[in-house]
Motif scaffolding. Structure first.
Motif, PDB file in Angstrom:
ATOM      1  N   LEU A 199     -82.185  16.380 -90.261  1.00 35.93           N
ATOM      2  CA  LEU A 199     -81.461  16.343 -88.990  1.00 35.93           C
ATOM      3  C   LEU A 199     -81.064  17.759 -88.575  1.00 35.93           C
ATOM      4  N   PHE A 200     -81.473  18.108 -87.344  1.00 36.45           N
ATOM      5  CA  PHE A 200     -81.068  19.387 -86.750  1.00 36.45           C
ATOM      6  C   PHE A 200     -80.132  19.120 -85.577  1.00 36.45           C
ATOM      7  N   LEU A 201     -79.102  19.958 -85.463  1.00 39.46           N
ATOM      8  CA  LEU A 201     -78.285  19.991 -84.249  1.00 39.46           C
ATOM      9  C   LEU A 201     -78.675  21.274 -83.536  1.00 39.46           C
ATOM     10  N   ASN A 202     -79.423  21.139 -82.441  1.00 38.50           N
ATOM     11  CA  ASN A 202     -80.061  22.292 -81.805  1.00 38.50           C
ATOM     12  C   ASN A 202     -80.858  23.056 -82.861  1.00 38.50           C
ATOM     13  N   ALA A 203     -80.579  24.341 -83.060  1.00 38.10           N
ATOM     14  CA  ALA A 203     -81.402  25.104 -84.007  1.00 38.10           C
ATOM     15  C   ALA A 203     -80.880  25.017 -85.438  1.00 38.10           C
ATOM     16  N   GLN A 204     -79.746  24.351 -85.629  1.00 35.55           N
ATOM     17  CA  GLN A 204     -79.116  24.379 -86.956  1.00 35.55           C
ATOM     18  C   GLN A 204     -79.498  23.168 -87.804  1.00 35.55           C
ATOM     19  N   GLU A 205     -80.035  23.421 -88.992  1.00 37.55           N
ATOM     20  CA  GLU A 205     -80.356  22.325 -89.912  1.00 37.55           C
ATOM     21  C   GLU A 205     -79.053  21.794 -90.483  1.00 37.55           C
ATOM     22  N   ILE A 206     -78.840  20.472 -90.370  1.00 41.98           N
ATOM     23  CA  ILE A 206     -77.557  19.890 -90.780  1.00 41.98           C
ATOM     24  C   ILE A 206     -77.654  19.226 -92.141  1.00 41.98           C
ATOM     25  N   VAL A 207     -78.634  18.351 -92.314  1.00 44.64           N
ATOM     26  CA  VAL A 207     -78.686  17.564 -93.547  1.00 44.64           C
ATOM     27  C   VAL A 207     -80.045  16.876 -93.647  1.00 44.64           C
ATOM     28  N   ALA A 246     -79.221   9.670 -86.180  1.00 43.96           N
ATOM     29  CA  ALA A 246     -78.869  11.090 -86.030  1.00 43.96           C
ATOM     30  C   ALA A 246     -77.600  11.256 -85.200  1.00 43.96           C
ATOM     31  N   VAL A 247     -77.543  10.568 -84.072  1.00 41.84           N
ATOM     32  CA  VAL A 247     -76.367  10.698 -83.194  1.00 41.84           C
ATOM     33  C   VAL A 247     -75.137  10.113 -83.884  1.00 41.84           C
ATOM     34  N   GLY A 248     -75.305   8.979 -84.556  1.00 43.28           N
ATOM     35  CA  GLY A 248     -74.180   8.360 -85.270  1.00 43.28           C
ATOM     36  C   GLY A 248     -73.666   9.252 -86.386  1.00 43.28           C
ATOM     37  N   TYR A 249     -74.581   9.890 -87.112  1.00 37.95           N
ATOM     38  CA  TYR A 249     -74.179  10.801 -88.185  1.00 37.95           C
ATOM     39  C   TYR A 249     -73.335  11.944 -87.613  1.00 37.95           C
ATOM     40  N   ALA A 307     -71.290  11.108 -77.190  1.00 40.31           N
ATOM     41  CA  ALA A 307     -72.707  11.104 -76.833  1.00 40.31           C
ATOM     42  C   ALA A 307     -72.939  11.846 -75.524  1.00 40.31           C
ATOM     43  N   ALA A 308     -71.865  12.043 -74.737  1.00 37.30           N
ATOM     44  CA  ALA A 308     -72.011  12.756 -73.467  1.00 37.30           C
ATOM     45  C   ALA A 308     -72.460  14.200 -73.683  1.00 37.30           C
ATOM     46  N   GLU A 309     -72.181  14.739 -74.861  1.00 38.72           N
ATOM     47  CA  GLU A 309     -72.630  16.102 -75.167  1.00 38.72           C
ATOM     48  C   GLU A 309     -74.138  16.197 -75.365  1.00 38.72           C
ATOM     49  N   VAL A 310     -74.749  15.049 -75.718  1.00 36.34           N
ATOM     50  CA  VAL A 310     -76.167  15.049 -76.100  1.00 36.34           C
ATOM     51  C   VAL A 310     -77.046  15.098 -74.851  1.00 36.34           C
ATOM     52  N   SER A 311     -77.960  16.082 -74.810  1.00 35.52           N
ATOM     53  CA  SER A 311     -78.881  16.157 -73.676  1.00 35.52           C
ATOM     54  C   SER A 311     -80.245  15.561 -74.022  1.00 35.52           C
ATOM     55  N   ALA A 312     -80.625  15.572 -75.297  1.00 38.73           N
ATOM     56  CA  ALA A 312     -81.909  15.000 -75.702  1.00 38.73           C
ATOM     57  C   ALA A 312     -81.917  14.760 -77.201  1.00 38.73           C
ATOM     58  N   VAL A 313     -82.715  13.779 -77.615  1.00 39.69           N
ATOM     59  CA  VAL A 313     -82.951  13.551 -79.040  1.00 39.69           C
ATOM     60  C   VAL A 313     -84.469  13.523 -79.237  1.00 39.69           C
ATOM     61  N   ASP A 314     -84.992  14.473 -80.002  1.00 41.76           N
ATOM     62  CA  ASP A 314     -86.439  14.536 -80.250  1.00 41.76           C
ATOM     63  C   ASP A 314     -86.706  14.074 -81.673  1.00 41.76           C
ATOM     64  N   VAL A 315     -87.597  13.099 -81.802  1.00 46.24           N
ATOM     65  CA  VAL A 315     -87.910  12.550 -83.114  1.00 46.24           C
ATOM     66  C   VAL A 315     -89.371  12.822 -83.437  1.00 46.24           C
ATOM     67  N   VAL A 357     -85.571  14.982 -86.947  1.00 43.70           N
ATOM     68  CA  VAL A 357     -84.939  14.576 -85.689  1.00 43.70           C
ATOM     69  C   VAL A 357     -84.049  15.733 -85.235  1.00 43.70           C
ATOM     70  N   VAL A 358     -84.196  16.078 -83.958  1.00 49.98           N
ATOM     71  CA  VAL A 358     -83.419  17.176 -83.391  1.00 49.98           C
ATOM     72  C   VAL A 358     -82.540  16.615 -82.282  1.00 49.98           C
ATOM     73  N   VAL A 359     -81.229  16.753 -82.459  1.00 50.52           N
ATOM     74  CA  VAL A 359     -80.296  16.360 -81.409  1.00 50.52           C
ATOM     75  C   VAL A 359     -79.950  17.621 -80.622  1.00 50.52           C
ATOM     76  N   ARG A 360     -80.203  17.575 -79.310  1.00 46.46           N
ATOM     77  CA  ARG A 360     -79.941  18.755 -78.479  1.00 46.46           C
ATOM     78  C   ARG A 360     -78.719  18.507 -77.595  1.00 46.46           C
ATOM     79  N   THR A 361     -77.947  19.564 -77.428  1.00 43.44           N
ATOM     80  CA  THR A 361     -76.796  19.482 -76.531  1.00 43.44           C
ATOM     81  C   THR A 361     -76.960  20.531 -75.439  1.00 43.44           C
TER      82      THR A 361
END
Lengths: 290, 290
Positions: free
Chosen positions: A41-49, A62-65, A75-83, A90-94
């Motif tokens: 799981l990435f949050l933008n460019a940062q690898e999270i877990v 990913a979003v729930g985590y 979830a309003a912060e999220v602009s896209a989720v790429d899987v 999975v990359v969650v973009r804000t």
């Protein structure tokens, strides 16, 4: 009622596999087992877990985590989720840099890793949440248990899996499964956030023990009532009491024990009127993690 | 045999608490529940993780965690373990800077947190391990199950807890419990490392599902045989096959299923000669986590 918004798909060939072995008499057997994959799981460019997961509902997971770890606020912060299923990424973009990323940048200049600071932030948010008035009727509880236990699932097919179910009154709405019980919870949280479901009028049913982490996640999801077949830990009870969360455990057949928020429980049906679970539909420890 | 080197202490007042609540008939009940505390682990000056634990054996837990995460290579690196029970802090000290600390220093200059790189290092070590020839007789398996199920434990007292047991032939040597199943495993690993116990001639019995993580930890501990009452995941089976680990699951009463390393199993007793578990001593899902 069992008109789910989302439920397990035990026939999905990607989720189980048949494995050959032997039984206690030395006879050849072949048994279905659940898959388990890495999902990074990435949050933008940062690898999270890197999570171990059965692999369904990666965007919700990913979003729930991120929500339940307080790495994003909504979830309003999220602009896209790429899987990318094949790569297990999975990359969650804000749209904007998150507070978490800003904190991480700051933190690594001092002591190396921001992971240790997250717990404090989560608890701060936990303390601020006021759970609403609500009720849980014992007739709903018995009906929900029956619905959940008879819904075709990976658990019934292969065992060794956790399940989390979002309910409203006597209706099971969302049933998510995963090898890790926190993944199953996070998938429900992600689905709620991405589909705008509120926790206020919901009941959360889960298979795991009622630990502090389970209580914290339920409160962060804004759900006032938590039910499990499993037992309690002391800090789970303590945190539930502090948050005024209704905590019902050891819910099996007619029996249950409630150790917090008991004023929300409405005894509208005598236990004798509720059917005992037929042995074949009991959640057996055979596939259990306890 | 049950002459344990270490075993649960269900009478330790720090480990459980009695909580008041109501049951399914609305009657007042008071039930024992296990405690759960935070334990923050430092490797020298670096904060590593905050674990939720019942709180016993903190030194073993800390060293086992660092070993199983590949953050230290062996207990020989450890020069001291300082525990502050009241603060919930354990500091593992090494004579020299560890590879992990060096890597972390390097890593934070690039992408922020070294946590993501650890999985690769663990798997590299996993691939290098060659498990020894060994045997597990079915008579031992049945004897061990009986010993473990009848040993006074927090599980029997309060439920909602995991257990991991290191065994040798038909003898249970070390029985560790914790709210998180990985903590129970890590305590066994830490005890083995700190007391110089080798895994070669041991059998590992644990309560959780046989997932990839459980298989990886057992292999890192050098133990050739892993037994659980619970079920399997596909990657658990796959990794066990790759490492030539004997993987026995769903071990209840007379029954079990083996899905890897089956050549180590010696059928020296007919299943009919093994007693079924009396109902009162079955690990019930009542306190189970599944």
């Amino acid at each position: 009622m069992s008109d789910y918004l989302a439920k397990p798909d035990p026939d999905d060939p990607k989720l189980t596999r048949t494995v050959a072995g032997i039984d206690h008499a030395g006879a050849a057997v072949s048994v279905p087992v659940v898959e388990e994959r890495t999902l990074t799981l990435f949050l933008n460019a940062q690898e999270i877990v890197t999570l171990m997961t059965i692999g369904d509902h990666p965007a919700e997971l990913a979003v729930g985590y991120l929500l339940n770890q307080n790495m994003i606020a909504s979830a309003a912060e999220v602009s896209a989720v790429d899987v990318d299923v094949d790569l297990g990424v999975v990359v969650v973009r804000t749209a904007h840099e998150t507070d978490f990323e800003a904190k991480t940048r700051k933190k690594i200049r001092t002591s190396g890793c921001a992971m240790g600071t997250m717990f404090g932030d989560v608890m701060e948010r936990f303390e601020e949440i006021r759970l609403p008035n609500a009720e849980v009727r014992t007739s709903w509880l018995y009906a929900l248990t029956k619905t959940i236990n008879t819904t075709p699932s990976l658990y019934l097919k292969a065992g060794a899996i956790h399940g989390s179910v979002l309910c409203q009154r006597d209706r099971a709405l969302l049933y998510m499964e995963d090898v890790g019980r926190h993944n199953a919870v996070d998938k429900v949280a992600g689905y709620m956030a991405l589909h705008g479901l509120s926790g206020d009028d919901k009941i959360f049913y889960t298979t795991g023990r009622l630990t502090s982490e389970m209580v914290i996640k339920t409160v962060l999801m804004g759900i006032p009532i938590l039910i499990s077949r499993s037992g309690f830990t002391a800090s789970g009870v303590e945190l539930a009491t502090r948050a005024n969360l209704t905590l019902i455990g050891r819910a099996r057949g007619r029996r249950f024990t409630a150790l917090a928020g008991i004023e929300r429980i409405v005894f509208d049906i005598a236990p004798d009127e509720a059917a005992e679970e037929p042995p074949g539909l009991r959640r057996k420890a055979a596939g259990d993690d306890w």
